[in-house]
Structures are given as C-alpha cells and as structure tokens.
Design a protein around this motif. Structure first.
Motif, mmCIF file in Angstrom:
data_model
loop_
_atom_site.group_PDB
_atom_site.id
_atom_site.type_symbol
_atom_site.label_atom_id
_atom_site.label_comp_id
_atom_site.label_asym_id
_atom_site.label_seq_id
_atom_site.Cartn_x
_atom_site.Cartn_y
_atom_site.Cartn_z
ATOM 1 N N ALA A 3 35.769 44.273 42.793
ATOM 2 C CA ALA A 3 35.389 42.857 42.788
ATOM 3 C C ALA A 3 34.793 42.463 44.126
ATOM 4 C CB ALA A 3 36.593 41.981 42.463
ATOM 5 N N ARG A 29 23.577 35.352 36.515
ATOM 6 C CA ARG A 29 24.808 36.084 36.218
ATOM 7 C C ARG A 29 24.738 37.469 36.847
ATOM 8 N NH1 ARG A 29 24.307 40.061 32.571
ATOM 9 N NH2 ARG A 29 22.522 40.031 31.164
ATOM 10 N N SER A 32 27.915 42.457 35.363
ATOM 11 C CA SER A 32 29.067 42.530 34.463
ATOM 12 C C SER A 32 29.355 41.191 33.786
ATOM 13 C CB SER A 32 30.309 43.003 35.228
ATOM 14 O OG SER A 32 30.644 42.079 36.246
ATOM 15 N N ASN A 33 28.551 40.176 34.069
ATOM 16 C CA ASN A 33 28.692 38.841 33.495
ATOM 17 C C ASN A 33 30.073 38.250 33.781
ATOM 18 O OD1 ASN A 33 27.590 36.608 32.166
ATOM 19 N ND2 ASN A 33 28.449 37.232 30.205
ATOM 20 N N SER A 34 30.610 38.539 34.968
ATOM 21 C CA SER A 34 31.927 38.017 35.336
ATOM 22 C C SER A 34 31.838 36.789 36.240
ATOM 23 C CB SER A 34 32.759 39.103 36.021
ATOM 24 O OG SER A 34 32.131 39.532 37.213
ATOM 25 N N VAL A 35 30.660 36.535 36.812
ATOM 26 C CA VAL A 35 30.458 35.387 37.704
ATOM 27 C C VAL A 35 29.082 34.791 37.431
ATOM 28 C CG1 VAL A 35 30.227 34.642 40.113
ATOM 29 C CG2 VAL A 35 31.926 36.371 39.510
ATOM 30 N N ALA A 54 33.496 31.727 36.169
ATOM 31 C CA ALA A 54 33.984 33.075 36.460
ATOM 32 C C ALA A 54 35.021 33.446 35.412
ATOM 33 C CB ALA A 54 34.600 33.128 37.851
ATOM 34 N N ASN A 55 35.091 34.740 35.066
ATOM 35 C CA ASN A 55 36.101 35.153 34.105
ATOM 36 C C ASN A 55 37.460 35.254 34.805
ATOM 37 O OD1 ASN A 55 36.219 37.697 35.385
ATOM 38 N ND2 ASN A 55 35.079 38.740 33.772
ATOM 39 N N ASP A 56 38.497 35.482 34.033
ATOM 40 C CA ASP A 56 39.858 35.491 34.574
ATOM 41 C C ASP A 56 40.066 36.568 35.625
ATOM 42 O OD1 ASP A 56 40.551 33.319 33.016
ATOM 43 O OD2 ASP A 56 41.431 34.539 31.413
ATOM 44 N N LYS A 57 39.472 37.742 35.435
ATOM 45 C CA LYS A 57 39.630 38.821 36.412
ATOM 46 C C LYS A 57 39.013 38.442 37.757
ATOM 47 C CE LYS A 57 38.820 43.727 37.298
ATOM 48 N NZ LYS A 57 38.826 43.491 38.708
ATOM 49 N N ALA A 58 37.828 37.871 37.737
ATOM 50 C CA ALA A 58 37.181 37.449 38.983
ATOM 51 C C ALA A 58 38.007 36.380 39.687
ATOM 52 C CB ALA A 58 35.766 36.941 38.704
ATOM 53 N N LYS A 59 38.571 35.451 38.918
ATOM 54 C CA LYS A 59 39.419 34.412 39.505
ATOM 55 C C LYS A 59 40.672 35.022 40.134
ATOM 56 C CE LYS A 59 38.016 30.894 36.172
ATOM 57 N NZ LYS A 59 38.492 30.114 35.007
#
Length: 134
Positions: A3, A29, A32-35, A54-59
């Motif tokens: 990350a 984006r 990985s389209n996470s942010v 942001a997705n949960d993993k990025a958070k």
C-alpha cells in the motif's frame, strides 16, 4: 509495504495535459482501483489531489500508518510542470506518514505514467493511472 508503494506512486495520477497550465478538475483511479483522487488547481500553475474514495484495505493501511481519515487527505501537493510532458511534486504516503517526490507523465487523455522514488531515487516504482469519466 504494498500500500505504501501504491500511495507513493500515486503521484503519477492526476495530470492529463502537458505544459505549464494545469488541467481542469479531473478524477483518477490507481491500477488496483483501491484509491480515487480528485485533481484540481491549487495555485498559479500548481496542481494538488485529494482522496475522494478508498476501499477498506486502503483505509486500514492508512490508519496503521497514522492517518485516521484517508478520505479528504491531500496526497499530492504542489505538482508543477518541469518540461513539456512532465510534472513534478510531492506525494504524502499515509501508511508511512511521510512525503516523497514523484513525477507524472501523460500518456494520452485518459492515462498517466506515474513514478515515485525513495532513498534518493534509488528505489522507484511506476504505475499507469486511468481517468474516471463522469
């Protein structure tokens, strides 16, 4: 660390045109389209970008690094044109709580090549970011 590298290379993400004039507001984006970030002018000839999703993993990665609220955090600061087809600025890495240098090179209207480096430019990573059309 994954990350961290993703955020560091996010410096790549947000400038869609060459030259010294910042492009209009745009959303990008990471691969990985996470942010998702919103890039916008933040001064004369300067671009900045703020996390809008942001997705949960990025958070969770950001929280582990000391950034409690990722949404609304300005990750990209003071990006300025350094040549016809490149911008340079600073990127804040929430999961390290540190700011690094980065560059953005437009590929076309919808894709950017971003490069972020640490350790005095000895460790670098590149990613291609994609514009989110609204």
């Amino acid at each position: 660390m994954h990350a961290c590298v993703a955020f560091l290379t996010s410096a790549v993400l947000f400038l869609s045109q060459a030259g010294g004039t910042p492009p209009p507001v745009s959303v990008w984006r990471n691969p990985s389209n996470s942010v998702h970030i919103r890039a916008a002018p933040c001064g004369a000839g300067v671009m900045c970008a703020t996390v809008i999703w942001a997705n949960d993993k990025a958070k969770a990665d950001a929280r582990r690094g000391g950034t409690e609220t990722l949404i609304g955090t300005q990750l990209f600061r003071n990006f300025k044109a350094t040549g016809r087809n490149q911008w340079k600025g600073e990127v804040f890495v929430p999961d390290l709580n540190h700011t690094f240098g980065g560059t953005v090179t437009p590929i076309d209207d919808d894709h950017l090549l971003g490069k972020g480096c640490t350790l005095f430019g000895t460790v670098c990573k590149e990613q291609i970011w994609t514009r989110i059309r609204q």
